[in-house]
Design a protein around this motif. Structure first.
Motif, PDB file in Angstrom:
ATOM      1  N   LYS A  36       0.864  -1.280   0.534  1.00 24.28           N
ATOM      2  CA  LYS A  36      -0.094   0.167   0.112  1.00 24.28           C
ATOM      3  C   LYS A  36       1.258   1.040  -0.275  1.00 24.28           C
ATOM      4  O   LYS A  36       0.316   2.089   0.266  1.00 24.28           O
ATOM      5  CB  LYS A  36      -0.854  -0.378   1.777  1.00 24.28           C
ATOM      6  CG  LYS A  36      -0.311   0.096   2.261  1.00 24.28           C
ATOM      7  CD  LYS A  36      -0.741  -0.358   3.645  1.00 24.28           C
ATOM      8  CE  LYS A  36      -0.625   0.050   4.967  1.00 24.28           C
ATOM      9  NZ  LYS A  36      -2.010  -0.757   6.647  1.00 24.28           N
ATOM     10  N   ASN A  37       2.287   0.905  -0.383  1.00 24.48           N
ATOM     11  CA  ASN A  37       3.108   2.200  -0.039  1.00 24.48           C
ATOM     12  C   ASN A  37       4.136   2.387  -0.598  1.00 24.48           C
ATOM     13  O   ASN A  37       5.271   3.419  -0.823  1.00 24.48           O
ATOM     14  CB  ASN A  37       3.332   2.421   1.531  1.00 24.48           C
ATOM     15  CG  ASN A  37       3.034   2.344   2.831  1.00 24.48           C
ATOM     16  OD1 ASN A  37       1.753   3.157   2.784  1.00 24.48           O
ATOM     17  ND2 ASN A  37       3.046   1.044   3.603  1.00 24.48           N
ATOM     18  N   THR A  38       3.716   1.405  -1.817  1.00 22.96           N
ATOM     19  CA  THR A  38       4.861   1.211  -3.131  1.00 22.96           C
ATOM     20  C   THR A  38       5.127   2.481  -3.808  1.00 22.96           C
ATOM     21  O   THR A  38       6.593   2.797  -3.806  1.00 22.96           O
ATOM     22  CB  THR A  38       4.258   0.186  -4.067  1.00 22.96           C
ATOM     23  OG1 THR A  38       4.156  -0.785  -3.279  1.00 22.96           O
ATOM     24  CG2 THR A  38       5.241  -0.239  -4.995  1.00 22.96           C
ATOM     25  N   ILE A  39       3.765   3.215  -4.285  1.00 22.00           N
ATOM     26  CA  ILE A  39       4.016   4.582  -5.217  1.00 22.00           C
ATOM     27  C   ILE A  39       4.940   5.313  -4.597  1.00 22.00           C
ATOM     28  O   ILE A  39       5.506   5.816  -4.636  1.00 22.00           O
ATOM     29  CB  ILE A  39       1.982   5.120  -5.955  1.00 22.00           C
ATOM     30  CG1 ILE A  39       1.782   4.302  -6.475  1.00 22.00           C
ATOM     31  CG2 ILE A  39       2.822   6.387  -6.245  1.00 22.00           C
ATOM     32  CD1 ILE A  39       2.422   3.925  -7.540  1.00 22.00           C
ATOM     33  N   VAL A 386       2.263  11.192   8.998  1.00 23.36           N
ATOM     34  CA  VAL A 386       0.826  11.505   8.157  1.00 23.36           C
ATOM     35  C   VAL A 386      -0.019  10.729   9.271  1.00 23.36           C
ATOM     36  O   VAL A 386       0.499  10.326  10.354  1.00 23.36           O
ATOM     37  CB  VAL A 386       1.113  10.269   7.088  1.00 23.36           C
ATOM     38  CG1 VAL A 386       2.129  10.247   6.023  1.00 23.36           C
ATOM     39  CG2 VAL A 386       1.101   8.619   7.669  1.00 23.36           C
ATOM     40  N   SER A 387      -1.166  10.830   9.460  1.00 24.68           N
ATOM     41  CA  SER A 387      -2.667  10.399  10.087  1.00 24.68           C
ATOM     42  C   SER A 387      -2.254   9.109  10.080  1.00 24.68           C
ATOM     43  O   SER A 387      -1.987   8.330   9.900  1.00 24.68           O
ATOM     44  CB  SER A 387      -3.510  11.126   9.951  1.00 24.68           C
ATOM     45  OG  SER A 387      -4.279  10.470   8.694  1.00 24.68           O
ATOM     46  N   GLU A 388      -3.467   8.391  11.415  1.00 27.21           N
ATOM     47  CA  GLU A 388      -3.300   7.293  11.425  1.00 27.21           C
ATOM     48  C   GLU A 388      -3.683   6.584  10.884  1.00 27.21           C
ATOM     49  O   GLU A 388      -3.624   5.915  10.432  1.00 27.21           O
ATOM     50  CB  GLU A 388      -3.794   7.026  13.629  1.00 27.21           C
ATOM     51  CG  GLU A 388      -4.103   4.867  13.641  1.00 27.21           C
ATOM     52  CD  GLU A 388      -4.610   5.025  14.385  1.00 27.21           C
ATOM     53  OE1 GLU A 388      -5.333   4.183  14.834  1.00 27.21           O
ATOM     54  OE2 GLU A 388      -4.653   6.540  15.561  1.00 27.21           O
ATOM     55  N   LYS A 389      -5.108   6.953  10.147  1.00 20.75           N
ATOM     56  CA  LYS A 389      -5.816   6.937   8.433  1.00 20.75           C
ATOM     57  C   LYS A 389      -5.390   6.366   7.508  1.00 20.75           C
ATOM     58  O   LYS A 389      -4.905   5.428   6.799  1.00 20.75           O
ATOM     59  CB  LYS A 389      -7.514   7.382   8.530  1.00 20.75           C
ATOM     60  CG  LYS A 389      -8.089   7.017   8.096  1.00 20.75           C
ATOM     61  CD  LYS A 389      -8.930   8.431   7.921  1.00 20.75           C
ATOM     62  CE  LYS A 389     -10.820   7.364   6.727  1.00 20.75           C
ATOM     63  NZ  LYS A 389      -9.993   8.236   5.228  1.00 20.75           N
ATOM     64  N   GLU A 390      -4.322   7.717   7.259  1.00 22.01           N
ATOM     65  CA  GLU A 390      -3.658   7.659   6.037  1.00 22.01           C
ATOM     66  C   GLU A 390      -2.588   6.483   6.456  1.00 22.01           C
ATOM     67  O   GLU A 390      -1.805   5.225   5.102  1.00 22.01           O
ATOM     68  CB  GLU A 390      -3.346   8.775   6.134  1.00 22.01           C
ATOM     69  CG  GLU A 390      -3.602   9.602   5.004  1.00 22.01           C
ATOM     70  CD  GLU A 390      -3.301  11.161   5.789  1.00 22.01           C
ATOM     71  OE1 GLU A 390      -3.752  12.061   4.905  1.00 22.01           O
ATOM     72  OE2 GLU A 390      -2.111  11.402   6.376  1.00 22.01           O
ATOM     73  N   GLU A 391      -2.238   6.177   7.575  1.00 21.01           N
ATOM     74  CA  GLU A 391      -1.029   4.777   7.562  1.00 21.01           C
ATOM     75  C   GLU A 391      -2.015   3.763   7.379  1.00 21.01           C
ATOM     76  O   GLU A 391      -1.040   3.161   6.491  1.00 21.01           O
ATOM     77  CB  GLU A 391      -0.576   5.301   9.023  1.00 21.01           C
ATOM     78  CG  GLU A 391       1.238   3.996   9.035  1.00 21.01           C
ATOM     79  CD  GLU A 391       1.753   4.967  10.672  1.00 21.01           C
ATOM     80  OE1 GLU A 391       2.475   3.864  10.979  1.00 21.01           O
ATOM     81  OE2 GLU A 391       1.318   5.447  10.793  1.00 21.01           O
ATOM     82  N   GLU A 393      -4.610   2.883   6.109  1.00 20.81           N
ATOM     83  CA  GLU A 393      -4.951   2.485   4.644  1.00 20.81           C
ATOM     84  C   GLU A 393      -3.859   2.977   3.518  1.00 20.81           C
ATOM     85  O   GLU A 393      -4.324   2.459   2.167  1.00 20.81           O
ATOM     86  CB  GLU A 393      -6.257   4.022   4.580  1.00 20.81           C
ATOM     87  CG  GLU A 393      -7.487   3.429   4.915  1.00 20.81           C
ATOM     88  CD  GLU A 393      -8.942   4.041   4.937  1.00 20.81           C
ATOM     89  OE1 GLU A 393      -8.748   5.233   4.454  1.00 20.81           O
ATOM     90  OE2 GLU A 393      -9.557   4.141   5.949  1.00 20.81           O
ATOM     91  N   GLY A 394      -2.158   3.560   4.338  1.00 22.11           N
ATOM     92  CA  GLY A 394      -1.765   3.350   2.576  1.00 22.11           C
ATOM     93  C   GLY A 394      -1.291   4.571   2.119  1.00 22.11           C
ATOM     94  O   GLY A 394      -2.473   5.218   1.937  1.00 22.11           O
ATOM     95  N   LEU A 395       0.248   4.750   2.457  1.00 24.20           N
ATOM     96  CA  LEU A 395       0.172   6.190   1.505  1.00 24.20           C
ATOM     97  C   LEU A 395       0.512   6.554   0.032  1.00 24.20           C
ATOM     98  O   LEU A 395      -0.108   7.760  -0.578  1.00 24.20           O
ATOM     99  CB  LEU A 395       1.791   6.866   1.850  1.00 24.20           C
ATOM    100  CG  LEU A 395       1.963   6.486   3.811  1.00 24.20           C
ATOM    101  CD1 LEU A 395       3.653   7.318   3.651  1.00 24.20           C
ATOM    102  CD2 LEU A 395       1.056   7.705   4.234  1.00 24.20           C
ATOM    103  N   ASP A 403      -2.424   3.436  -6.831  1.00 25.63           N
ATOM    104  CA  ASP A 403      -2.374   1.550  -6.482  1.00 25.63           C
ATOM    105  C   ASP A 403      -1.322   0.984  -7.579  1.00 25.63           C
ATOM    106  O   ASP A 403      -1.711   0.864  -9.146  1.00 25.63           O
ATOM    107  CB  ASP A 403      -3.918   1.025  -6.195  1.00 25.63           C
ATOM    108  CG  ASP A 403      -3.719  -0.171  -6.213  1.00 25.63           C
ATOM    109  OD1 ASP A 403      -2.320  -0.685  -5.590  1.00 25.63           O
ATOM    110  OD2 ASP A 403      -4.330  -0.657  -5.461  1.00 25.63           O
ATOM    111  N   ALA A 404      -0.631   0.820  -6.699  1.00 19.33           N
ATOM    112  CA  ALA A 404       0.510   0.225  -7.120  1.00 19.33           C
ATOM    113  C   ALA A 404       0.440  -1.137  -8.596  1.00 19.33           C
ATOM    114  O   ALA A 404       0.586  -1.177  -9.775  1.00 19.33           O
ATOM    115  CB  ALA A 404       1.985   0.173  -6.360  1.00 19.33           C
ATOM    116  N   TYR A 405      -0.531  -1.654  -7.730  1.00 12.74           N
ATOM    117  CA  TYR A 405      -1.142  -2.863  -8.290  1.00 12.74           C
ATOM    118  C   TYR A 405      -2.346  -2.814  -8.244  1.00 12.74           C
ATOM    119  O   TYR A 405      -3.281  -3.415  -7.212  1.00 12.74           O
ATOM    120  CB  TYR A 405      -0.760  -3.902  -7.549  1.00 12.74           C
ATOM    121  CG  TYR A 405       0.938  -3.892  -7.180  1.00 12.74           C
ATOM    122  CD1 TYR A 405       1.642  -4.869  -8.304  1.00 12.74           C
ATOM    123  CD2 TYR A 405       1.055  -3.505  -6.346  1.00 12.74           C
ATOM    124  CE1 TYR A 405       2.804  -4.731  -7.308  1.00 12.74           C
ATOM    125  CE2 TYR A 405       2.548  -3.569  -5.474  1.00 12.74           C
ATOM    126  CZ  TYR A 405       3.140  -4.153  -6.629  1.00 12.74           C
ATOM    127  OH  TYR A 405       4.815  -4.237  -6.013  1.00 12.74           O
TER     128      TYR A 405
END
Length: 413
Positions: A36-39, A386-391, A393-395, A403-405
């Motif tokens: 979820k953090n690839t991009i 980043v916020s807890e929600k962002e972390e 759910e993914g940057l 989405d990278a995939y």
């Protein structure tokens, strides 16, 4: 002229190999972190190399090689903005600039090194740092901190002017530790990822693509042929070939020993420890690759491989969350490799070891201070986490809207 052409071609090949290392860093970082953090990681890596080259052109090259005046302190110098190639009276490029390469090749080769320091930090802060503060940090660290630090040795500054000059052939300290010290500061100021430490216990957060991480390490190893081989600054056949041999032997020894030690301690064949052992060996030999015998290189790499296993464990126990092991690889093994110059090879001796200690200490103070000022200021003004929600759910989704995939999603928490 024929010799200059040969040397210059070799240096350009090495420049391309060092550039290729950025793909290796990108693959390693995304492989050892979550899908979820690839991009986010790829964006940072692309930004680092592009802005790094521009900044090195505008200010960095002339900060790093200012031509310190005789009798100067050798701490800070600046020879002007932009590039200005030496010309002959006829207006052609002056080919007496250096016996090994032209002015333009010199700039490009050194520019490739410049971006690497921030790439090291990128891996350490992965998955929880806001992208804008990271980009601002990169601009200051690559544009100002790295070249000033580099001038102290490679630019003829005070560390080069010591009675027994500090020695760092290709950057165990000047590149790797410079990035490693900033990584420590950033990780301390950021805090750990959610879920990394629960009830005082360390929780593994597996990367999403270990094959990609493995490819990244092999690409980095290949790139080190240019990183160390190009640092000979010519195509000298004897010195270049020895440098490549010591580089490869240290990498091999680091990987094998890290794998053995981790297996003995943890009773499992951990591929990621094997990979970091290879990188630790490469970082460890970088300071003295041209000064070591093959046996010295194997010993240095083996000790680096051992250090990696214990350094990764220590960093976890200190509650420092480094998703890719950047601090253990680049800082700890960078320090070891720098000190090893005073213990092994052609320069071994008490005076040299003391000079190596002075160099390590000087860079520690400068890099910790500057990186703390930059990152702490960013933390207090715009926030760096980043916020807890962002972390959770993914940057990628929150900071990039991508989405990278997109056609293949894993269940991630």
């Amino acid at each position: 002229m024929e010799l200059l052409t040969t040397n210059n071609v070799w240096m350009m090949i090495c420049t391309a190999l060092v550039f290729f290392m950025h793909l290796g860093f990108a693959f390693l970082e995304i492989g050892l972190t979550r899908q979820k953090n690839t991009i986010n990681i790829l964006f940072k890596n692309i930004f680092i190399i592009t802005i790094g080259l521009l900044l090195y052109c505008i200010v960095g090259f002339n900060l790093m090689y200012p031509g310190f005046a005789e009798g100067s302190s050798g701490i800070f110098g600046f020879s002007g903005f932009g590039l200005s190639a030496p010309l002959t009276e006829a207006g052609a490029l002056d080919l007496t600039y250096n016996s090994g390469y032209t002015y333009w090749t010199d700039f490009l080769f050194q520019g490739m090194f410049a971006a690497t320091a921030a790439t090291i930090v990128s891996g350490a802060v992965a998955e929880r740092m806001k992208i804008l503060p990271f980009l601002i940090f990169t601009i200051f660290y690559v544009g100002l901190v790295y070249p000033i630090a580099g001038s102290w040795k490679w630019g003829g500054g005070f560390l080069q002017q010591l009675e027994t000059p500090f020695y760092d052939f290709a950057g165990s300290t000047l590149v790797h530790s410079v990035g490693g010290w900033a990584a420590v500061v950033a990780v301390c100021l950021l805090g750990a990822r959610i879920g990394k430490f629960k009830n005082g216990k360390i929780q593994a957060i597996p990367g999403h693509n270990i094959p990609l991480a493995t490819a990244g390490v092999l690409i980095l190893w290949l790139g080190w042929f240019g990183f160390n081989g190009g640092s000979v600054l010519s195509a000298d056949p004897g010195l270049t070939s020895l440098t490549l041999v010591t580089t490869c032997l240290a990498a091999a020894a680091g990987g094998v020993v890290a794998s053995l030690v981790s297996t003995i301690l943890y009773k499992n064949l951990d591929l990621t420890m094997f990979l970091n052992g290879i990188l630790g060996g490469l970082v460890g030999i970088t300071a003295g690759a041209d000064q070591m015998s093959p046996t010295d290189a194997i010993i240095i790499g083996a000790i680096a491989g051992t250090i990696i296993v214990f350094a990764v464990s220590l960093i976890d126990k200190l509650k420092l969350d480094d998703p890719v092991g950047a601090i253990a690889v680049h800082l700890v093994c960078g320090i070891w490799g720098t000190l090893a110059v005073g213990l092994f090879g052609n320069l071994a001796g008490v005076d040299q070891f003391i000079s190596q200690l002075i160099g390590v200490g000087s860079y520690a103070v400068f890099c910790i201070t500057t990186s703390f000022i930059i990152i702490f200021t960013l933390k207090k003004t715009m926030g760096i986490r980043v916020s807890e929600k962002e972390e959770l759910e993914g940057l990628d989704a929150h900071e990039h809207g991508m989405d990278a995939y997109p056609d293949f999603r894993l269940n991630e928490h």
